[in-house]
Design an enzyme around this catalytic site. Structure first.
Site, PDB file in Angstrom:
ATOM      1  N   SER A 119       0.983  -1.404   0.293  1.00 39.05           N
ATOM      2  CA  SER A 119      -0.044   0.241   0.291  1.00 39.05           C
ATOM      3  C   SER A 119       1.002   1.429  -0.166  1.00 39.05           C
ATOM      4  CB  SER A 119      -0.846   0.678   0.999  1.00 39.05           C
ATOM      5  OG  SER A 119      -1.282  -0.605   1.167  1.00 39.05           O
ATOM      6  N   HIS A 140      -2.428  -3.372  -6.278  1.00 42.90           N
ATOM      7  CA  HIS A 140      -3.325  -2.882  -4.957  1.00 42.90           C
ATOM      8  C   HIS A 140      -4.175  -3.378  -5.104  1.00 42.90           C
ATOM      9  CE1 HIS A 140      -3.619   0.153  -2.482  1.00 42.90           C
ATOM     10  NE2 HIS A 140      -3.591  -0.652  -1.346  1.00 42.90           N
ATOM     11  N   GLU A 152      -5.360  -1.477  -8.862  1.00 40.94           N
ATOM     12  CA  GLU A 152      -4.267  -0.490  -9.057  1.00 40.94           C
ATOM     13  C   GLU A 152      -3.477  -0.733  -9.687  1.00 40.94           C
ATOM     14  OE1 GLU A 152      -4.639   3.568  -6.406  1.00 40.94           O
ATOM     15  OE2 GLU A 152      -4.576   2.145  -5.563  1.00 40.94           O
ATOM     16  N   ASN A 190      -5.829   6.093  -2.074  1.00 39.09           N
ATOM     17  CA  ASN A 190      -4.969   6.534  -0.574  1.00 39.09           C
ATOM     18  C   ASN A 190      -5.381   7.933  -0.638  1.00 39.09           C
ATOM     19  OD1 ASN A 190      -6.022   4.233   0.375  1.00 39.09           O
ATOM     20  ND2 ASN A 190      -3.920   3.139   0.608  1.00 39.09           N
TER      21      ASN A 190
HETATM   22  P1  NAD Z   1      -1.637  -9.658   7.484  1.00 42.38           P
HETATM   23  O1  NAD Z   1      -0.814  -9.225   8.453  1.00 42.38           O
HETATM   24  O2  NAD Z   1      -2.602  -9.341   7.357  1.00 42.38           O
HETATM   25  O3  NAD Z   1      -0.772 -10.238   6.635  1.00 42.38           O
HETATM   26  C1  NAD Z   1       0.535 -10.627   5.978  1.00 42.38           C
HETATM   27  C2  NAD Z   1       1.182 -12.025   5.959  1.00 42.38           C
HETATM   28  O4  NAD Z   1       2.719 -11.977   5.220  1.00 42.38           O
HETATM   29  C3  NAD Z   1       0.970 -12.581   7.544  1.00 42.38           C
HETATM   30  O5  NAD Z   1      -0.165 -14.001   6.919  1.00 42.38           O
HETATM   31  C4  NAD Z   1       2.170 -12.991   7.619  1.00 42.38           C
HETATM   32  O6  NAD Z   1       2.453 -14.517   8.150  1.00 42.38           O
HETATM   33  C5  NAD Z   1       3.166 -13.220   5.773  1.00 42.38           C
HETATM   34  N1  NAD Z   1       4.038 -13.205   6.182  1.00 42.38           N
HETATM   35  C6  NAD Z   1       5.632 -12.699   6.752  1.00 42.38           C
HETATM   36  N2  NAD Z   1       5.958 -12.431   6.539  1.00 42.38           N
HETATM   37  C7  NAD Z   1       6.471 -13.574   5.259  1.00 42.38           C
HETATM   38  C8  NAD Z   1       7.209 -14.014   4.884  1.00 42.38           C
HETATM   39  N3  NAD Z   1       8.473 -13.795   4.500  1.00 42.38           N
HETATM   40  N4  NAD Z   1       7.236 -15.052   4.054  1.00 42.38           N
HETATM   41  C9  NAD Z   1       5.390 -15.325   3.620  1.00 42.38           C
HETATM   42  N5  NAD Z   1       4.638 -15.190   4.387  1.00 42.38           N
HETATM   43  C10 NAD Z   1       5.188 -13.589   5.139  1.00 42.38           C
HETATM   44  O7  NAD Z   1      -1.131  -7.799   6.183  1.00 42.38           O
HETATM   45  P2  NAD Z   1      -2.012  -7.798   5.156  1.00 42.38           P
HETATM   46  O8  NAD Z   1      -3.358  -6.769   5.394  1.00 42.38           O
HETATM   47  O9  NAD Z   1      -2.346  -8.509   4.738  1.00 42.38           O
HETATM   48  O10 NAD Z   1      -1.363  -7.137   4.123  1.00 42.38           O
HETATM   49  C11 NAD Z   1      -0.744  -7.394   3.340  1.00 42.38           C
HETATM   50  C12 NAD Z   1       0.339  -6.624   2.580  1.00 42.38           C
HETATM   51  O11 NAD Z   1      -1.138  -5.861   1.684  1.00 42.38           O
HETATM   52  C13 NAD Z   1       0.800  -5.241   2.647  1.00 42.38           C
HETATM   53  O12 NAD Z   1       1.527  -4.916   2.160  1.00 42.38           O
HETATM   54  C14 NAD Z   1      -0.130  -3.925   3.274  1.00 42.38           C
HETATM   55  O13 NAD Z   1       0.240  -2.875   2.603  1.00 42.38           O
HETATM   56  C15 NAD Z   1      -1.073  -4.454   2.146  1.00 42.38           C
HETATM   57  N6  NAD Z   1      -2.699  -4.450   1.715  1.00 42.38           N
HETATM   58  C16 NAD Z   1      -3.056  -4.166   3.230  1.00 42.38           C
HETATM   59  C17 NAD Z   1      -4.725  -4.364   2.698  1.00 42.38           C
HETATM   60  C18 NAD Z   1      -5.576  -3.602   3.682  1.00 42.38           C
HETATM   61  O14 NAD Z   1      -6.767  -3.007   4.238  1.00 42.38           O
HETATM   62  N7  NAD Z   1      -5.030  -4.777   4.917  1.00 42.38           N
HETATM   63  C19 NAD Z   1      -5.313  -3.268   1.503  1.00 42.38           C
HETATM   64  C20 NAD Z   1      -4.927  -3.585   0.924  1.00 42.38           C
HETATM   65  C21 NAD Z   1      -3.077  -3.920   0.693  1.00 42.38           C
END
Ligand code: NAD
Length: 283
Positions: A119, A140, A152, A190
């Protein structure tokens, strides 16, 4: 474009949603996380979401079962060797993503497209960590992935026209509408949304109107489905503050300064829905 195996890295909030959408679109998925427990949590969410879709008659029981069969869980990077696409959705941390992407690039073929769902991090900087960075792009998704219609697509400086085209095709394959954005903090959505919420907080801080009236004003006057302060509570005030700070630093422009009240509420631990108190209160 060949789509025989889509690898999704991270089975958290976004990763499990992306895996689900790929699988319900008929694409075989390899879902990779660091532990079996993280994968099990992700799969439990997917099962629950598919069940809800069956109950709402969005998909049939057979379609849900086929989608589940298409998802293969693993903690082993060697399973990525036949991936056509990798969509990285691991924890938002620059060092972790740079390390992870390098490791991914070592296991996939040279023409495998590598996308990040970040993000806030620079697609150009992430692309620099993989061999053949022209096949790297930002994809995204929005939360919750199965419900939200937008992706995106963000081009880094190195991204080729072919990779951009493939990303647009991927979005269409997942039945999402794609918009293309440049590689700047917050991309497009965003960048517009978060300063608007910050402005709503400034309006509240000035005492111009109550939280409820600000939310009602934007809901009924601008047709927003949820008011900006209620949305702030939903996103989490700590997350919003981090994004505003990233804009402030990234653009070096005072128009992105976080509202003082936002900082104060985060310091007090009033983070919105997740703590039961933000601009509104929750049970
Ligand atoms: P989250 O914390 O829910 O999940 C992250 C996952 O990554 C966890 O299951 C963790 O165990 C795993 N992880 C960590 N290190 C790892 C590795 N070395 N290898 C494999 N897996 C690994 O986070 P999220 O909210 O799903 O966010 C993930 C990505 O999506 C981020 O880059 C975030 O910026 C982006 N994002 C989030 C949102 C949102 O609303 N949460 C929206 C758009 C984009």
């Amino acid at each position: 474009m060949s789509l025989h195996n889509i690898a999704v890295i991270g089975a958290g909030t976004m990763g499990n949603g992306i895996a689900q959408v790929c699988a319900t679109s008929g694409l075989p998925v390899t879902l990779l996380d660091i532990s079996d427990a993280a994968l099990e949590r992700g799969m439990a969410t997917i099962r629950k979401n598919l069940e809800r879709q069956v109950n709402k008659q969005v998909i049939t029981e057979d379609e849900a079962a086929s989608a589940l069969h298409r998802i293969h869980c693993t903690t082993d990077y060697a399973s990525l060797n036949d991936a056509d696409w990798v969509i990285e959705a691991a924890t938002e941390n620059l060092e972790l993503k740079l390390r992870l992407l390098k490791q991914i690039a070592e296991h996939v073929s040279a023409d495998c497209v590598i996308a990040s769902n970040t993000s806030s991090l620079s697609i150009t900087q992430l692309a620099a960590s993989v061999a053949n960075p022209e096949r790297f792009i930002g994809l995204h998704f929005f939360n919750p992935v199965p419900m939200m219609g937008l992706i995106e697509v963000i081009r880094g400086l190195q991204t080729s026209d072919l990779t951009h085209f493939q990303a647009l095709e991927m979005a269409a394959r997942l039945n999402k509408t794609a918009i293309t954005a440049g590689n700047r903090p917050g991309f497009v959505v965003n960048r517009i949304l978060v300063p608007m919420i910050n402005e709503a907080i400034l309006v509240f801080q000035e005492g111009l109107a109550s939280a409820q009236d600000i939310d009602d004003g934007m809901r009924l006057g601008c047709n927003q489905p949820i008011g900006p302060l209620a949305l702030a509570d939903l996103i989490g005030l700590d997350t919003l503050l981090a994004i505003m700070q990233a804009f402030h630093e990234g653009f070096n422009d005072s128009k992105y300064r976080p509202a003082p009240l936002l900082k104060e509420m985060v310091a007090a631990g009033y983070l919105g829905r997740k703590t039961g108190r933000g601009f509104h209160t929750y049970n």
